[in-house]
Design a protein around this motif. Structure first.
Motif, PDB file in Angstrom:
ATOM      1  N   UNK A 291       0.827  -1.206   0.000  1.00 60.14           N
ATOM      2  CA  UNK A 291       0.000   0.000   0.000  1.00 60.14           C
ATOM      3  C   UNK A 291       0.864   1.260   0.000  1.00 60.14           C
ATOM      4  N   UNK A 292       2.012   1.212   0.650  1.00 56.97           N
ATOM      5  CA  UNK A 292       2.925   2.357   0.638  1.00 56.97           C
ATOM      6  C   UNK A 292       3.431   2.619  -0.775  1.00 56.97           C
TER       7      UNK A 292
ATOM      8  N   UNK B 199       2.461  -2.168  -6.365  1.00 56.69           N
ATOM      9  CA  UNK B 199       1.680  -2.790  -5.301  1.00 56.69           C
ATOM     10  C   UNK B 199       1.431  -4.262  -5.603  1.00 56.69           C
ATOM     11  N   UNK B 200       0.935  -4.548  -6.800  1.00 52.87           N
ATOM     12  CA  UNK B 200       0.635  -5.928  -7.174  1.00 52.87           C
ATOM     13  C   UNK B 200       1.920  -6.739  -7.291  1.00 52.87           C
ATOM     14  N   UNK B 201       2.988  -6.111  -7.765  1.00 49.73           N
ATOM     15  CA  UNK B 201       4.271  -6.812  -7.850  1.00 49.73           C
ATOM     16  C   UNK B 201       4.670  -7.384  -6.492  1.00 49.73           C
TER      17      UNK B 201
ATOM     18  N   UNK C 160      10.846  -1.649  -9.339  1.00 53.98           N
ATOM     19  CA  UNK C 160       9.564  -1.656 -10.041  1.00 53.98           C
ATOM     20  C   UNK C 160       8.823  -0.341  -9.822  1.00 53.98           C
ATOM     21  N   UNK C 161       8.989   0.278  -8.663  1.00 56.28           N
ATOM     22  CA  UNK C 161       8.418   1.613  -8.439  1.00 56.28           C
ATOM     23  C   UNK C 161       9.010   2.616  -9.415  1.00 56.28           C
TER      24      UNK C 161
ATOM     25  N   UNK D 220       0.598  -5.756 -14.801  1.00 58.88           N
ATOM     26  CA  UNK D 220       0.164  -6.134 -13.449  1.00 58.88           C
ATOM     27  C   UNK D 220      -0.624  -7.431 -13.432  1.00 58.88           C
ATOM     28  N   UNK D 221      -1.423  -7.671 -14.473  1.00 61.99           N
ATOM     29  CA  UNK D 221      -2.370  -8.787 -14.448  1.00 61.99           C
ATOM     30  C   UNK D 221      -1.725 -10.167 -14.314  1.00 61.99           C
ATOM     31  N   UNK D 222      -0.630 -10.492 -15.025  1.00 63.62           N
ATOM     32  CA  UNK D 222      -0.108 -11.873 -14.947  1.00 63.62           C
ATOM     33  C   UNK D 222       0.563 -12.211 -13.626  1.00 63.62           C
ATOM     34  N   UNK D 223       0.827 -11.225 -12.781  1.00 59.29           N
ATOM     35  CA  UNK D 223       1.653 -11.461 -11.599  1.00 59.29           C
ATOM     36  C   UNK D 223       1.016 -12.422 -10.604  1.00 59.29           C
TER      37      UNK D 223
END
Length: 542
Positions: free
Chosen positions: A142-143, A162-164, A388-389, A419-422
């Motif tokens: 979340x950060x 975030x998702x990563x 990734x950020x 993001x989706x495949x992660x």
């Protein structure tokens, strides 16, 4: 007449204020929108984490590295059982150290879980403990989300880091358990984001100090997070140099506000103080279950062997293939930046310092990485998260600078597609970590607990558990304090004296433990009162 005139103006006033909202109304609308966006991020995080978390939430320590989980859980049990609320005096179920006193780092989650169970009931301790760990761990993804969204204004751009992080199997597995590592990472990254966001706006020095305080709390919970306090120090020095490029070091140090020195000084004092205190407890109270020192590589052969074991056993769970692809892109982007001479900023400076800390931690605790994947949470995840950020911010910048009208929408689709495949292979990997042979290993302990409870007063006091190696996990399942002797101590001719000196009247033995007893004169003083195919409960003859 006057009253009618006022009433006739009310519709016009309403229209006026609806067309021109006041500053307070605009502020309230902004807060509401921010809360809605954050709620959306939390819901996505819940969809990723809850399927696995709800499977294990009521479980005692089980699965991969249940040994260390049992040690952490035992600390919470002792706070609760002893009604001891001195957080600086943690104890474990195993009484091998003097009265179970251990050198655990600040056991914040264990302490809060015990306090919650004091109210809700001891039977709810696992759920409370796991939930607290999950909530603190959730601060990390979340950060990253709030940091990227704050700089881009894009919900989708914030989703990528975030998702990563939220789909890294090792991170999620320990975020749902009893280890402090994921929770400490949550506090560390949250504090770092506050520090990086303290370069403007109202009261930046206060926000900087708050960020350092949160990072310090993470470092106290897990000492391997403490070196990351070098990042705020480097950031504040970099900002001073940016403000006065030609100034010398002495002039730059004078430019830094005194509150920065105070916050960093207090942080260093607390962290070094805890390090010395942990050493003191380990020396005074005897054998320890918590690592109290470094385990560096002793040779090049050590390094090769550790890397080989990491490759075979857990690197595939540290990140998945889509994660490694994004990390490669992030690293390539930094290399290109260095080649083209892009100017430095706070985040790039942070990446550099974090990279140095990562290398130092890997060298310092090298041999531990062979089997202990949770060491990677402190060593590798901060660097991966920052890469990734940085990648998400750069992708959004490229889309914004594009001359094409479709530049930003296209980049939004690319960020979403990345993001989706992660998360697709996440749950399968997590369930494998729990539902392997580790779950079956503790089945006999659950049955032995029932037999001990049925035994009543005859089985009161500390117990000795045979046929188990973990110093606290069997005792957590038996809900007893006691001892886990080494096999050499069981075969010793002084084993009966070992039991007598410790006031032990009850022995719980697995099938393998019973075989070890057959080679001693143990049954001269003890007798079996309850036996099953997998275990036996044995008490002293009166």
């Amino acid at each position: 007449m006057h009253q009618k005139a006022v009433l006739s103006w009310l519709p016009l006033l309403a229209v006026r204020f609806s067309c021109r909202p006041r500053a307070g109304m605009l502020s309230a609308m902004k807060v509401t929108r921010t809360a809605a966006v954050l709620l959306g991020a939390v819901l996505i995080l819940g969809c990723l984490w809850l399927p696995f978390f709800l499977v294990v939430v009521q479980d005692l320590p089980v699965g991969f590295h249940s040994w260390k989980q049992g040690d952490c859980y035992a600390v919470a049990l002792r706070f609760l059982e002893d009604d001891n609320w001195n957080i600086l005096d943690p104890r474990a179920q195993s009484l091998t150290p003097v009265d179970g006193k251990v050198n655990a780092e600040l056991p914040l989650t264990a302490y809060l879980a015990a306090a919650g169970a004091r109210i809700a009931g001891k039977q709810h301790l696992p759920e409370i403990y796991r939930t607290l760990t999950l909530v603190l761990s959730a601060l990390a993804p979340l950060a990253l989300f709030t940091f990227v969204r704050g700089r881009t204004g894009s919900f989708v751009a914030g989703l990528l880091p975030m998702v990563f992080l939220a789909t890294c199997p090792v991170f999620v597995y320990y975020a749902s358990g009893f280890h402090p590592d994921s929770a400490a990472l949550g506090l560390m990254l949250m504090g770092l984001v506050v520090v990086l966001s303290s370069d403007g706006g109202k009261r930046p020095q206060l926000r900087y100090s708050l960020g350092v305080a949160v990072m310090t709390l993470g470092g106290l919970m897990k000492m391997s997070m403490a070196p990351y306090l070098l990042v705020p120090a480097a950031v504040v020095y970099f900002r001073a140099r940016q403000a006065r490029p030609g100034a010398g070091v002495a002039a730059l140090l004078k430019l830094i506000p005194s509150s920065v020195y105070t916050s960093l000084g207090l942080s260093a004092t607390l962290l070094f103080g805890q390090a010395f205190y942990l050493r003191f407890r380990a020396a005074v109270y005897g054998p320890t279950f918590f690592t109290a020192g470094p385990h560096p590589f002793r040779s090049l052969q050590d390094l090769v062997q550790v890397v080989r074991q990491m490759w075979v056993f857990w690197l595939g769970d540290l990140f998945t293939a889509p994660h490694y692809l994004l990390l490669g892109l992030g690293l390539a982007m930094l290399i290109v930046w260095g080649i083209v001479g892009r100017p430095l900023d706070d985040l790039t400076v942070s990446c550099g310092v974090i990279a140095l800390v990562m290398i130092s931690l890997f060298v310092l605790f090298g041999r531990q990485y062979a089997w202990h994947d949770y060491y990677a949470i402190a060593a590798f995840y901060p660097m991966a998260a920052m890469l990734v950020t940085r990648l998400a911010l750069e992708m959004w910048r490229v889309g914004s600078l594009s001359e094409l009208r479709t530049g930003r929408p296209l980049m939004t689709l690319l960020l979403l597609a990345a993001s989706l495949p992660l998360g697709f292979p996440l749950n399968g990997r997590l369930e494998t970590r729990v539902n392997h042979w580790w779950r079956h290993e503790i089945t006999w302990l659950t049955s032995a607990r029932v037999a001990l409870d049925a035994c009543g007063a005859r089985c009161s006091g500390p117990v000795v558990v045979l046929g188990a190696r973990s110093p606290n996990l069997p005792l957590a399942y038996l809900d007893r304090q006691g001892y886990i002797p080494d096999p050499d101590e069981i075969l010793s001719t002084n084993f009966l004296r070992y039991l007598s000196n410790r006031g032990v009247r009850t022995v719980v033995a697995s099938r393998d433990g019973l075989k070890e007893l057959e080679r001693t004169d143990f049954y001269r003083r003890f007798r079996i009162i309850s036996k099953a195919p997998d275990f036996a409960v044995i008490i002293r003859r009166e």
